[in-house]
Design an enzyme around this catalytic site. Sequence first.
Site: not given
Length: 389
Positions: A230, A359-360, A160, A326
């Site tokens: 967040r 994405h994680d 990232s 992602d």
Amino acid sequence: MAGLTRNSPEVRARLPGERVVFGQSQPMPLDCGVALGPFTVAYRTYGQLNKDKSNAILVCHALTGDQFMADTHPITGKSGWWSNMVGPGLPLDTDRYFVFCANVLGGCMGTTGPSDPDPVTGKPYGLHFPVVTIADMVRAQKLLIDHLGIEKLFCVTGGSMGGMQVLQWAATYPERVFAAVPIACAARHSAQNIAFHEVGRQAIMADPEWCAGDYLTQGRNPARGLSVARMAAHITYLSEAALHRKFGRSLQDRSKLTYGFEADFQVESYLRHQGSTFVDRFDANAYLYITRAMDYFDLAAEHGGILANAFRGTPVRFCAVSFTGDWLFPTRESRVIVNALNAVAANVSFVEIESDAGHDAFLLDVPEFYRMLSGFLGGCAEHRGLNRG
């Protein structure tokens, strides 16, 4: 450190790890035109640097990460964000490599950022802290490897925003990098990603406790705004499939709808938890600054609008990695990087890893990713002449 928030001076004073101060006699020029100094870089190391200092791997952390990648986090008490990757016998094998990670410039875990005291006033910088870029973060890291006496990094890697730093390293200091592994990233931030960041920043700045960035001096904390920022960002780190698999439409601690605005659904409760725990370890102004650094990142723009020019003549060995699920940094962004490297005949390989985690995925248990990274580093170690042990 239970009960303390990241904004507490007590926490800043007691964070474990190594620190070094730069820019005392010669401040470091930043892209915004300001020279910064003195400033502190906080970092953690794992494994041992070998005699000729040729086995160093720099890991660059993502937006909400920090230097505590492979040990217990001093504030949350949770395992490090890459504890499944860094350690004896793991892909970043600390029996073989010296692995280290520095909190980025503008951060809030020991490296100088907007929550730290301005040496001129003695008060927290707040919005008087200069705006930093990914290149500025890398310049600070370069000062760190100089301090450690490392002439050439064996590898620089990260996912990232960490991947952006990897690309910047390879473009700016190619002679100081043997191998580079940019993971789940892009050579510039997209309009969509800038838009997501702006939503988060506006949530923080709309919180009355933000006080135009001066909340620390006033003893306040924009926790609600940072929590919402967040929550919004965390959605982008996951895929629809992952959210459905984990939560679906399941209710939270109830058997029927309340017809109100409490957290009826498990996914709502999960996001609220993510937001509330985040504010205990992160600074709101740091969030503004770091997201802005990502937004400004455009490696092609630094090289006449042509990305390939950033890597022309590079000696660096590259391995770009993406994940199928992602959508924040989709595979097409990695292909742009790979195509640019191919255009200048760079040594590059590319792996798209099957995962619907979003994405994680680079932070999760993905065996194919582990095997790929271990294999690439092993091959590079042979070319570099690194012996095991």
